[in-house]
Scaffold this motif. Structure first.
Motif, PDB file in Angstrom:
ATOM      1  N   TYR A  31       0.834  -1.202   0.000  1.00  0.00           N
ATOM      2  CA  TYR A  31       0.000   0.000   0.000  1.00  0.00           C
ATOM      3  C   TYR A  31       0.876   1.262   0.000  1.00  0.00           C
ATOM      4  N   ARG A  32       1.898   1.283   0.843  1.00  0.00           N
ATOM      5  CA  ARG A  32       2.778   2.456   0.944  1.00  0.00           C
ATOM      6  C   ARG A  32       3.595   2.649  -0.336  1.00  0.00           C
ATOM      7  N   ILE A  33       4.083   1.550  -0.886  1.00  0.00           N
ATOM      8  CA  ILE A  33       4.831   1.626  -2.144  1.00  0.00           C
ATOM      9  C   ILE A  33       3.936   2.192  -3.241  1.00  0.00           C
ATOM     10  N   ALA A  34       2.704   1.714  -3.282  1.00  0.00           N
ATOM     11  CA  ALA A  34       1.758   2.195  -4.294  1.00  0.00           C
ATOM     12  C   ALA A  34       1.500   3.688  -4.136  1.00  0.00           C
ATOM     13  N   GLN A  35       1.282   4.131  -2.908  1.00  0.00           N
ATOM     14  CA  GLN A  35       1.059   5.558  -2.668  1.00  0.00           C
ATOM     15  C   GLN A  35       2.262   6.380  -3.103  1.00  0.00           C
ATOM     16  N   ASP A  36       3.440   5.955  -2.701  1.00  0.00           N
ATOM     17  CA  ASP A  36       4.658   6.695  -3.024  1.00  0.00           C
ATOM     18  C   ASP A  36       4.986   6.662  -4.513  1.00  0.00           C
ATOM     19  N   GLY A  37       4.559   5.610  -5.195  1.00  0.00           N
ATOM     20  CA  GLY A  37       4.858   5.463  -6.620  1.00  0.00           C
ATOM     21  C   GLY A  37       3.766   5.926  -7.557  1.00  0.00           C
ATOM     22  N   GLY A  38       2.573   6.180  -7.008  1.00  0.00           N
ATOM     23  CA  GLY A  38       1.471   6.652  -7.849  1.00  0.00           C
ATOM     24  C   GLY A  38       0.766   5.563  -8.630  1.00  0.00           C
ATOM     25  N   ILE A  39       0.690   4.361  -8.056  1.00  0.00           N
ATOM     26  CA  ILE A  39      -0.028   3.253  -8.683  1.00  0.00           C
ATOM     27  C   ILE A  39      -0.925   2.604  -7.644  1.00  0.00           C
ATOM     28  N   THR A  40      -1.641   1.551  -8.035  1.00  0.00           N
ATOM     29  CA  THR A  40      -2.539   0.883  -7.092  1.00  0.00           C
ATOM     30  C   THR A  40      -1.817  -0.273  -6.395  1.00  0.00           C
TER      31      THR A  40
END
Length: 75
Positions: A31-40
């Motif tokens: 979830y955090r990686i997705a937020q930081d990367g701009g993906i789901t």
């Protein structure tokens, strides 16, 4: 100023395996990686569990999400 050690894949190691290992070693949730990367988070989940390959643009976002930088070398 410190430099990050570059992690080189083992000879013949699949590129996807290197990125999956970097995701695990980042200590971040999907979830955090997705937020930081701009993906789901689903995009990361499907890549990590091997059910889906990703495009280079998505891979760049995943690497950005873990705080890395994607470097591609062709020899």
């Amino acid at each position: 100023m410190t430099q990050r050690a570059r992690k080189r894949p083992a000879q013949g190691e699949p590129f996807a395996a290197v990125v999956r290992r970097a995701i695990r070693q980042s200590g971040k949730t999907h979830y955090r990686i997705a937020q930081d990367g701009g993906i789901t988070p689903d995009q990361i989940d499907r890549f990590v569990d091997g059910s889906r390959d990703v495009r280079l643009t998505t891979l760049e976002k995943i690497v950005k999400g873990i705080g890395g930088r994607l470097v591609l070398e062709v020899e």
